[in-house]
Write an enzyme that holds these catalytic residues in place. Structure first.
Site, PDB file in Angstrom:
ATOM      1  N   LYS A 237      -9.535  -9.953   9.683  1.00 56.19           N
ATOM      2  CA  LYS A 237      -8.416 -10.686  10.368  1.00 56.19           C
ATOM      3  C   LYS A 237      -9.045 -12.012  10.366  1.00 56.19           C
ATOM      4  O   LYS A 237     -10.007 -12.482  10.282  1.00 56.19           O
ATOM      5  CB  LYS A 237      -8.144 -10.123  11.480  1.00 56.19           C
TER       6      LYS A 237
HETATM    7  C1  LIG Z   1      -5.315  -4.570  10.808  1.00 57.58           C
HETATM    8  C2  LIG Z   1      -3.897  -4.244  11.098  1.00 57.58           C
HETATM    9  C3  LIG Z   1      -3.656  -3.348  12.214  1.00 57.58           C
HETATM   10  C4  LIG Z   1      -4.686  -2.696  12.908  1.00 57.58           C
HETATM   11  O1  LIG Z   1      -5.730  -3.430  13.399  1.00 57.58           O
HETATM   12  P1  LIG Z   1      -7.294  -2.624  13.484  1.00 57.58           P
HETATM   13  O2  LIG Z   1      -7.934  -3.571  14.199  1.00 57.58           O
HETATM   14  O3  LIG Z   1      -7.870  -2.707  12.253  1.00 57.58           O
HETATM   15  O4  LIG Z   1      -7.093  -1.315  14.212  1.00 57.58           O
HETATM   16  C5  LIG Z   1      -2.397  -3.020  12.646  1.00 57.58           C
HETATM   17  N1  LIG Z   1      -1.318  -3.653  11.953  1.00 57.58           N
HETATM   18  C6  LIG Z   1      -1.644  -4.536  10.969  1.00 57.58           C
HETATM   19  C7  LIG Z   1      -0.377  -5.025  10.326  1.00 57.58           C
HETATM   20  C8  LIG Z   1      -2.953  -4.679  10.385  1.00 57.58           C
HETATM   21  O5  LIG Z   1      -2.762  -5.470   9.295  1.00 57.58           O
END
Ligand SMILES: *Cc1c(COP(=O)(O)O)cnc(C)c1O
Length: 396
Positions: free
Chosen positions: A186
């Site tokens: 992210k």
């Molecule tokens: C990455 C993501 C999540 C979940 O995040 P994690 O930290 O990987 O559990 C939820 N929603 C979206 C749209 C994502 O891209």
């Protein structure tokens, strides 16, 4: 796109602060931690960066969503409207509170189509959950109006859009609650981590307790805390929070790089008449982690994505991807679990065995998203923009 590209001395310094005390847990150990509270510091940094009163860190974006849903009182029998184009965490978190996901079409914003949302509302609907995909926003004015008219909760999944905004307000801060992910890919990373943000103090306190076994955090130590309700262990560690703290301080730098690189790619592609771009309800608020565009036909988009990859460019053709788009969610469609759902929920899911989404298909099958990296040099960006135009043209 991912903050890990610019990992460096700042992150090491924050992590070393924690290593020196040896206190990796975010709660308690007041004496030995010698004033080092990285999780608390990161929560304050996020609140002030996004101009939102309350931030609760969690162990991931998925547990942030689960925490928010639980704190909002969502449970068995409640329906949560979510988009067909998202990440599997959307339905995973809805299932983990026992609620029912209701999948709804996306439009050319690559996020929830407000008209499709309205059509999907039933007496059981409790939450509308837009997912701000690929760095940019859903049409929040329209979704907010629908929530107000129907007395529904707006929960923003801004996992992929930390730092983006809508009409001057941070994504995540506009609904009743918003969530972020700080996983490894992210915009800002803790390695693993997430957050719920809200301006509702009661909701924040519920998130604070729920994500730590229901501890009210009011005792003189953990042993003296009361437990007004049951929770989970969704805590973030001090080590993860330390990484995030250094990363959040670099957010403005990440956004500036992404926005300037994206503009170069977009201007280059705009020379091709067959290309149209993802519609952004507020272009100025785009965090610019991805450039999303459409070609007239599915076969052209698939061929363009392949040509981009052959030229060494990253290309996400979501229509064939099995994490982000319903077409390939076989486990979801077949209700495959290790245990089993409550009877009513199992029944409500039966329709997905056969349900088709031609409107979403017509959008996602023509869409390509290319990620904007942080580490590219100026000449590399120029070279990549040229390759991008060539690859897309070759598929038309
Ligand atoms: C990455 C993501 C999540 C979940 O995040 P994690 O930290 O990987 O559990 C939820 N929603 C979206 C749209 C994502 O891209």
């Amino acid at each position: 796109m991912p903050g890990f590209e610019l990992f460096g001395a700042e992150e090491r310094k924050e992590v070393n602060d924690v290593l020196e005390t040896g206190i990796f847990m975010r709660y308690g150990f007041d004496g030995p931690r010698k004033g080092i509270w990285k999780a608390k510091e990161l929560e304050q940094a996020i609140s002030s960066k996004l101009n939102v009163p309350y931030t609760q860190l969690t162990s991931s974006g998925t547990t942030a969503l689960t925490t928010a849903l639980a704190a909002l009182g969502v449970g068995a029998g409640d329906e949560v409207i979510m988009p067909t184009f998202t990440f599997v965490a959307s339905f995973e978190s809805i299932f983990s509170v026992g609620a029912t996901p209701v999948l709804v079409d996306v439009d050319d914003t690559l996020t929830l189509d407000p008209r499709a949302v309205e059509a999907a509302i039933t007496p059981r609907t409790k939450v509308i959950m837009p997912v701000h995909m690929c760095g940019a926003m859903a049409d929040l004015d329209a979704l907010k109006a629908i929530c107000e008219k129907n007395n529904l909760i707006l929960l923003e999944d801004a996992a992929q859009s930390f730092g983006a905004s809508y009409k001057g307000k941070a994504l995540g801060s506009i609904g009743h609650a918003g969530i972020f992910s700080f996983d490894f890919v992210k915009t800002v990373t803790c390695a693993e981590g997430g957050a719920v943000v809200t301006s509702d103090k009661d909701l924040y306190l519920k998130c604070d307790a729920y994500s730590d076994h229901g501890h009210d955090h009011l005792g003189v130590d953990r042993g003296a805390d009361l437990h007004p309700f049951m929770g989970q262990n969704f805590r973030i560690s001090e080590l993860h929070a330390a990484v995030g703290l250094a990363q959040v301080r670099k957010l403005d730098k990440f956004l500036a790089i992404q926005r300037s690189t994206k503009k170069i790619f977009k201007d280059a592609l705009a020379s091709i008449p067959e290309v149209s771009f993802r519609r952004l309800p507020d272009e100025a608020g785009d965090s610019a982690t991805f450039l999303g565009f459409f070609l007239p036909e599915e076969n052209q988009a698939r061929a363009a994505a392949a040509a981009m990859k052959a030229a060494g460019l990253a290309a996400f053709y979501w229509f064939d991807n099995n994490w982000h788009y319903i077409r390939n969610w076989e486990h979801f469609k077949q209700s495959a679990t290790l245990n089993h759902f409550a009877p009513g929920l199992q029944q409500a899911l039966e329709l997905y065995k056969i349900k088709q989404f031609p409107v979403s298909d017509a959008i996602i099958s023509r869409c390509i998203c290319t990620p904007i990296n942080l580490g590219w040099s100026e000449s590399e960006i120029k070279e990549r923009a040229d390759k991008l135009v060539k690859a897309v043209k070759s598929a038309l």
